[in-house]
Design a protein around this motif. Structure first.
Motif, PDB file in Angstrom:
ATOM      1  N   VAL A 147       0.950  -1.640   0.235  1.00 30.34           N
ATOM      2  CA  VAL A 147       0.190   0.008  -0.202  1.00 30.34           C
ATOM      3  C   VAL A 147       1.515   1.356  -0.051  1.00 30.34           C
ATOM      4  O   VAL A 147       2.034   1.533   0.371  1.00 30.34           O
ATOM      5  CB  VAL A 147      -1.050  -0.252   1.142  1.00 30.34           C
ATOM      6  CG1 VAL A 147      -1.830  -1.383   1.676  1.00 30.34           C
ATOM      7  CG2 VAL A 147      -0.264   0.255   2.447  1.00 30.34           C
ATOM      8  N   ALA A 148       0.218   2.630  -0.112  1.00 28.79           N
ATOM      9  CA  ALA A 148       1.353   3.545   0.079  1.00 28.79           C
ATOM     10  C   ALA A 148       1.128   4.191   1.182  1.00 28.79           C
ATOM     11  O   ALA A 148      -0.084   4.434   1.627  1.00 28.79           O
ATOM     12  CB  ALA A 148       0.631   3.913  -1.504  1.00 28.79           C
ATOM     13  N   ALA A 149       2.032   4.959   1.179  1.00 30.12           N
ATOM     14  CA  ALA A 149       2.071   6.075   2.261  1.00 30.12           C
ATOM     15  C   ALA A 149       1.201   7.407   1.693  1.00 30.12           C
ATOM     16  O   ALA A 149       0.881   7.510   1.164  1.00 30.12           O
ATOM     17  CB  ALA A 149       3.597   6.420   2.477  1.00 30.12           C
ATOM     18  N   GLY A 150       1.217   8.327   3.299  1.00 33.99           N
ATOM     19  CA  GLY A 150       0.364   8.964   2.938  1.00 33.99           C
ATOM     20  C   GLY A 150       1.428  10.363   2.278  1.00 33.99           C
ATOM     21  O   GLY A 150       2.509  10.279   1.984  1.00 33.99           O
ATOM     22  N   LEU A 151       0.503  11.437   1.610  1.00 36.66           N
ATOM     23  CA  LEU A 151       1.638  12.249   0.272  1.00 36.66           C
ATOM     24  C   LEU A 151       1.218  13.877   0.560  1.00 36.66           C
ATOM     25  O   LEU A 151       2.063  13.871   0.763  1.00 36.66           O
ATOM     26  CB  LEU A 151       0.680  12.121  -1.162  1.00 36.66           C
ATOM     27  CG  LEU A 151       1.720  13.132  -2.220  1.00 36.66           C
ATOM     28  CD1 LEU A 151       3.119  12.434  -1.883  1.00 36.66           C
ATOM     29  CD2 LEU A 151       0.578  12.605  -2.978  1.00 36.66           C
ATOM     30  N   HIS A 152       0.273  14.173   1.576  1.00 32.37           N
ATOM     31  CA  HIS A 152      -0.950  15.791   1.852  1.00 32.37           C
ATOM     32  C   HIS A 152       0.571  15.647   2.741  1.00 32.37           C
ATOM     33  O   HIS A 152      -0.212  15.558   4.077  1.00 32.37           O
ATOM     34  CB  HIS A 152      -2.063  15.122   1.956  1.00 32.37           C
ATOM     35  CG  HIS A 152      -2.371  16.931   2.199  1.00 32.37           C
ATOM     36  ND1 HIS A 152      -1.905  17.921   2.576  1.00 32.37           N
ATOM     37  CD2 HIS A 152      -3.136  17.061   1.576  1.00 32.37           C
ATOM     38  CE1 HIS A 152      -2.571  18.789   2.315  1.00 32.37           C
ATOM     39  NE2 HIS A 152      -3.975  18.825   1.287  1.00 32.37           N
ATOM     40  N   LYS A 153       1.239  17.058   2.854  1.00 31.10           N
ATOM     41  CA  LYS A 153       1.948  17.694   3.785  1.00 31.10           C
ATOM     42  C   LYS A 153       1.917  17.792   5.085  1.00 31.10           C
ATOM     43  O   LYS A 153       1.965  17.301   6.388  1.00 31.10           O
ATOM     44  CB  LYS A 153       2.911  18.181   3.190  1.00 31.10           C
ATOM     45  CG  LYS A 153       4.496  18.590   1.969  1.00 31.10           C
ATOM     46  CD  LYS A 153       4.920  19.583   1.870  1.00 31.10           C
ATOM     47  CE  LYS A 153       6.119  19.300   0.696  1.00 31.10           C
ATOM     48  NZ  LYS A 153       6.460  20.389  -0.019  1.00 31.10           N
ATOM     49  N   ALA A 154       0.554  18.345   5.174  1.00 30.33           N
ATOM     50  CA  ALA A 154       0.102  18.416   6.686  1.00 30.33           C
ATOM     51  C   ALA A 154      -1.069  16.983   6.949  1.00 30.33           C
ATOM     52  O   ALA A 154      -0.587  17.334   8.349  1.00 30.33           O
ATOM     53  CB  ALA A 154      -1.464  19.271   6.058  1.00 30.33           C
ATOM     54  N   ILE A 155      -0.983  15.822   6.650  1.00 30.49           N
ATOM     55  CA  ILE A 155      -1.000  14.642   7.431  1.00 30.49           C
ATOM     56  C   ILE A 155      -0.234  13.835   7.114  1.00 30.49           C
ATOM     57  O   ILE A 155      -1.116  12.293   7.269  1.00 30.49           O
ATOM     58  CB  ILE A 155      -2.566  15.089   7.283  1.00 30.49           C
ATOM     59  CG1 ILE A 155      -3.077  14.646   5.252  1.00 30.49           C
ATOM     60  CG2 ILE A 155      -3.632  15.399   7.658  1.00 30.49           C
ATOM     61  CD1 ILE A 155      -4.287  13.980   5.237  1.00 30.49           C
ATOM     62  N   ALA A 156       0.720  14.082   5.813  1.00 28.47           N
ATOM     63  CA  ALA A 156       1.096  12.625   6.130  1.00 28.47           C
ATOM     64  C   ALA A 156       1.753  11.080   6.832  1.00 28.47           C
ATOM     65  O   ALA A 156       1.316  10.470   5.699  1.00 28.47           O
ATOM     66  CB  ALA A 156       2.716  12.567   5.424  1.00 28.47           C
ATOM     67  N   SER A 157       1.360  11.750   8.389  1.00 32.64           N
ATOM     68  CA  SER A 157       2.776  10.611   9.140  1.00 32.64           C
ATOM     69  C   SER A 157       1.087  10.505   9.545  1.00 32.64           C
ATOM     70  O   SER A 157       0.997   9.170   9.838  1.00 32.64           O
ATOM     71  CB  SER A 157       3.431  11.153  10.184  1.00 32.64           C
ATOM     72  OG  SER A 157       2.173  12.154  11.139  1.00 32.64           O
ATOM     73  N   GLU A 158      -0.021  10.463   9.282  1.00 29.60           N
ATOM     74  CA  GLU A 158      -1.082  10.477  10.129  1.00 29.60           C
ATOM     75  C   GLU A 158      -2.556   9.582   9.072  1.00 29.60           C
ATOM     76  O   GLU A 158      -3.046   8.428   9.499  1.00 29.60           O
ATOM     77  CB  GLU A 158      -2.267  11.377  10.796  1.00 29.60           C
ATOM     78  CG  GLU A 158      -1.965  12.958  10.999  1.00 29.60           C
ATOM     79  CD  GLU A 158      -2.316  13.838  11.619  1.00 29.60           C
ATOM     80  OE1 GLU A 158      -3.618  13.709  11.045  1.00 29.60           O
ATOM     81  OE2 GLU A 158      -2.020  14.578  10.938  1.00 29.60           O
ATOM     82  N   TYR A 159      -1.904   8.814   7.843  1.00 32.38           N
ATOM     83  CA  TYR A 159      -2.804   8.156   7.150  1.00 32.38           C
ATOM     84  C   TYR A 159      -1.876   6.912   6.221  1.00 32.38           C
ATOM     85  O   TYR A 159      -0.571   7.353   5.921  1.00 32.38           O
ATOM     86  CB  TYR A 159      -3.612   8.534   6.302  1.00 32.38           C
ATOM     87  CG  TYR A 159      -3.197   9.841   5.200  1.00 32.38           C
ATOM     88  CD1 TYR A 159      -2.036  10.726   5.277  1.00 32.38           C
ATOM     89  CD2 TYR A 159      -4.028   9.406   3.860  1.00 32.38           C
ATOM     90  CE1 TYR A 159      -1.845  11.679   4.495  1.00 32.38           C
ATOM     91  CE2 TYR A 159      -3.408  10.358   2.493  1.00 32.38           C
ATOM     92  CZ  TYR A 159      -2.391  10.925   3.040  1.00 32.38           C
ATOM     93  OH  TYR A 159      -2.363  12.157   1.609  1.00 32.38           O
TER      94      TYR A 159
END
Lengths: 427, 427
Positions: free
Chosen positions: B376-388
């Motif tokens: 699967v892929a890690a988060g990409l959106h900078k504001a929440i990257a580590s949360e999803y």
């Protein structure tokens, strides 16, 4: 039964939803799996492709192009991409610190845009040495980005004279472009000699070599010759399917890029977006800007491996292309054919532009060869398009002599002449 | 022994030069050829790829990507390219006279450049609806070509309100862009509704839909919705390897292009160079501007055939993606996961952006899933990257239920949670 089949089947039996109607189908399908694809892949029967690119691809290269879905930022893929960048430096003898390779989804043509967008600013001067269709088009591309272009055009089949080149350098242009092999004429420009002229008469001028139909079939010494850009593509000497723009930039070219005064016109081709990507992959830490053509990178990797670590050295590879070229040209000359390049010394080693003998036209030869499962290319240069055709002899057609490709081409042509019932004399 | 092996072997025996040392080798090699590749190709075992693209590819698609060397202007290839253009119209319900499809070697990102270079002139106004990373980057691209961009940015996980959109339309911008599915948030923009707003409040505004992660997984009605551009790529819902920029332009978009006052900035992406090529291939008469990625066009052809002429209709295909999405999201919700989209109504059907439950981070889930051969892929959106993290469920992962991909993902996640020993509650 292969491991993937067993896995699928056992998973199918284990899982409890989303499947009932499909067990029968998947079982049948799995039972037909008899082997691992990448170990034993053999391409389908097909006509022999001997145009000046795309060329014939080896089974391992095509198998790599069928690599299963793989993440572009996976630990599996990152070193493959990195290796490609490193091997490209080897193939071009471009090992100096600061050289920057780029592999970007696109075509050979797109390399011109990379040069124009990243190195030229509005009104900058470029000298384009024109040895055929591709020189003319490179000039169009530079002009589209606002460059002022001086075209130094050779007669058809020739190369610009030293006097023409030295004169064009008087204005100390920012860029000079050379088409290493113009596939519309089969002319090989004396790139090393031209770069020495530039270094003598206008050392500040950047030198871009359009080597789309030359990389890995003609010798290119990036560092030694003092090149600033080499442009190429995958589907010619590099022996992989089309779909990648291949480019090497020198430290000086990168410094020119970094000291631009005007912003780059464009986004996808802006090196600013790609430098971190290429450096990331080369360091083994993948980064994202745009999804690379993963399967094609695997294919290029396979081909570059065979070029850089195969049984022949690079020097031997270039010598093989020279010998193959001489063999094709000598054999065709004996049959009564002439050539577009005015002199054998400026004839490409990876292709041959052949003039039809007197009394023959395209329709007498090209479709007849196609009937014999041999695909050559028609003429491309507008001034002489109906007078000649083109044969590619690059990559495995040259290096894998056991394929017998060259004799297949030459025998095919000989048979076509014989079957025509016409007598042949030089044009 | 296969036909190609026999041909090669018999040719080898017939020919009289360039071969003596190789007969033994080629004989050995030919004897190992036991089957025709394209009939029985099965891809190698590999980790299940369920990121929001590239996706899993079918065996026939990968076999097509391993098509032997084929001329880009051959009579064999021309109808394949033409079919792709026609089938793309079907998939997008873009059958109106004057719609112009483009298939150009590149990436999804390059579609933004196509829009910016061909439809915008210096100082033209654009409104970019921003539902994540890809909206922001599209704006960057438009600005690189000299457009004046108004960004209408939604809160993370949301979509811009009608009021925001209507207000932005007051200046009657030349272009409005929508990211159909922003893969950084998993948000699905209500494209049909937004186009109706544009048509009411600023009917002269061109509408470009970035549907890279939506074509063939989300319903798009090009003609009915009055879209002017749809941008996509091959490696997502279209089910083929990455390496092609896929674009559909309306008659109105083409008229805008043809009535430009300023020249197009650029060469490779100038539609002027591509219109004769696309129209040539569609008419069965190949023309040359830049070498297309022949093998990838074959792969896309295979995938488009299965989409347009497979057992399911297009409507059923979109319904299957909705059902798969609901199944994944419902199952994950039961396990205690939350989602980035603020409302299920604006959640994509081809992917899911999943928030980690309380007490879990990327390191607790992504590498553990990879150990179970699920990517699967890690988060990409900078504001929440580590949360999803992000799961893709497009193409054969959805339509070929017998593969059991969805359950494999869900079972894998359930096992990872169990093996963590931690208790799970919603974030």
């Amino acid at each position: 039964m292969s491991r993937v089949a067993l896995n699928r089947l056992s998973h199918c039996i284990r899982s409890t939803t989303y499947r009932d109607a499909y067990i029968l189908r998947i079982t049948r399908r799995s039972l037909s799996i008899t082997m691992s694809a990448q170990q034993e892949f053999h391409q389908a029967p097909h006509k022999l492709l001997v145009i000046p690119g795309p060329i014939e691809f080896s089974d391992p290269v095509l198998a790599a192009n069928a690599t299963p879905g793989t993440s572009h930022v996976s630990p599996a893929f990152a070193p493959i991409f990195g290796d490609c960048l490193r091997m490209l430096k080897q193939v071009l003898y471009a090992e100096k610190e600061g050289n920057q390779p780029f592999l970007i989804a696109g075509s050979g043509t797109m390399g011109w845009d990379q040069v124009a967008a990243n190195l030229m600013e509005q009104g900058d001067e470029a000298v384009v040495l024109n040895t055929g269709y591709f020189g003319a088009a490179f000039a169009d591309c530079l002009e589209a980005y606002g460059a002022k272009v001086t075209k130094v055009t050779a007669e058809v089949g020739g190369v610009p004279s030293d006097e023409q080149i030295v004169k064009a350098l008087e204005s100390k242009p920012k860029l000079l472009t050379i088409t290493h092999v113009d596939t519309s004429t089969g002319v090989l420009s004396p790139a090393a000699h031209i770069t020495s002229l530039v270094q003598k008469h206008s050392p500040s001028t950047l030198i871009a070599l359009d080597a789309v139909c030359a990389v890995a079939s003609e010798e290119i010494r990036f560092d030694d010759w003092g090149l600033d850009v080499v442009i190429s593509a995958t589907q010619k000497g590099l022996g992989a399917p089309p779909g990648l723009s291949v480019l090497m930039a020198s430290k000086r070219a990168m410094e020119t890029f970094h000291s631009r005064k005007q912003p780059v016109l464009g986004y996808y081709l802006n090196w600013k977006n790609w430098i971190p990507i290429m450096q990331g992959y080369e360091a083994g830490t993948p980064k994202y800007f745009a999804t690379p053509p993963v399967q094609l990178i695997y294919a290029l990797h396979t081909s570059l491996k065979s070029i850089t670590s195969g049984p022949s050295s690079l020097e031997e590879r270039f010598e093989q292309h020279k010998q193959a070229s001489a063999y094709v040209k000598d054999s065709l000359a004996k049959l009564g054919f002439g050539f577009v390049p005015l002199d054998r010394k400026i004839a490409a080693n990876g292709m041959t532009a052949v003039k039809y003998p007197k009394g023959f036209a395209a329709a007498d030869i090209l479709p007849k060869l196609a009937e014999k499962d041999i695909v050559v290319a028609a003429g491309l240069h507008k001034a002489i398009a109906s007078e000649y055709f083109r044969i590619g002899h690059m990559g495995i057609t040259v290096t894998d002599k056991g394929r017998g490709d060259l004799d297949k081409i030459l025998n095919g042509i000989q048979e076509v002449l014989k079957e025509s019932g016409k007598s042949v004399s030089s044009a």
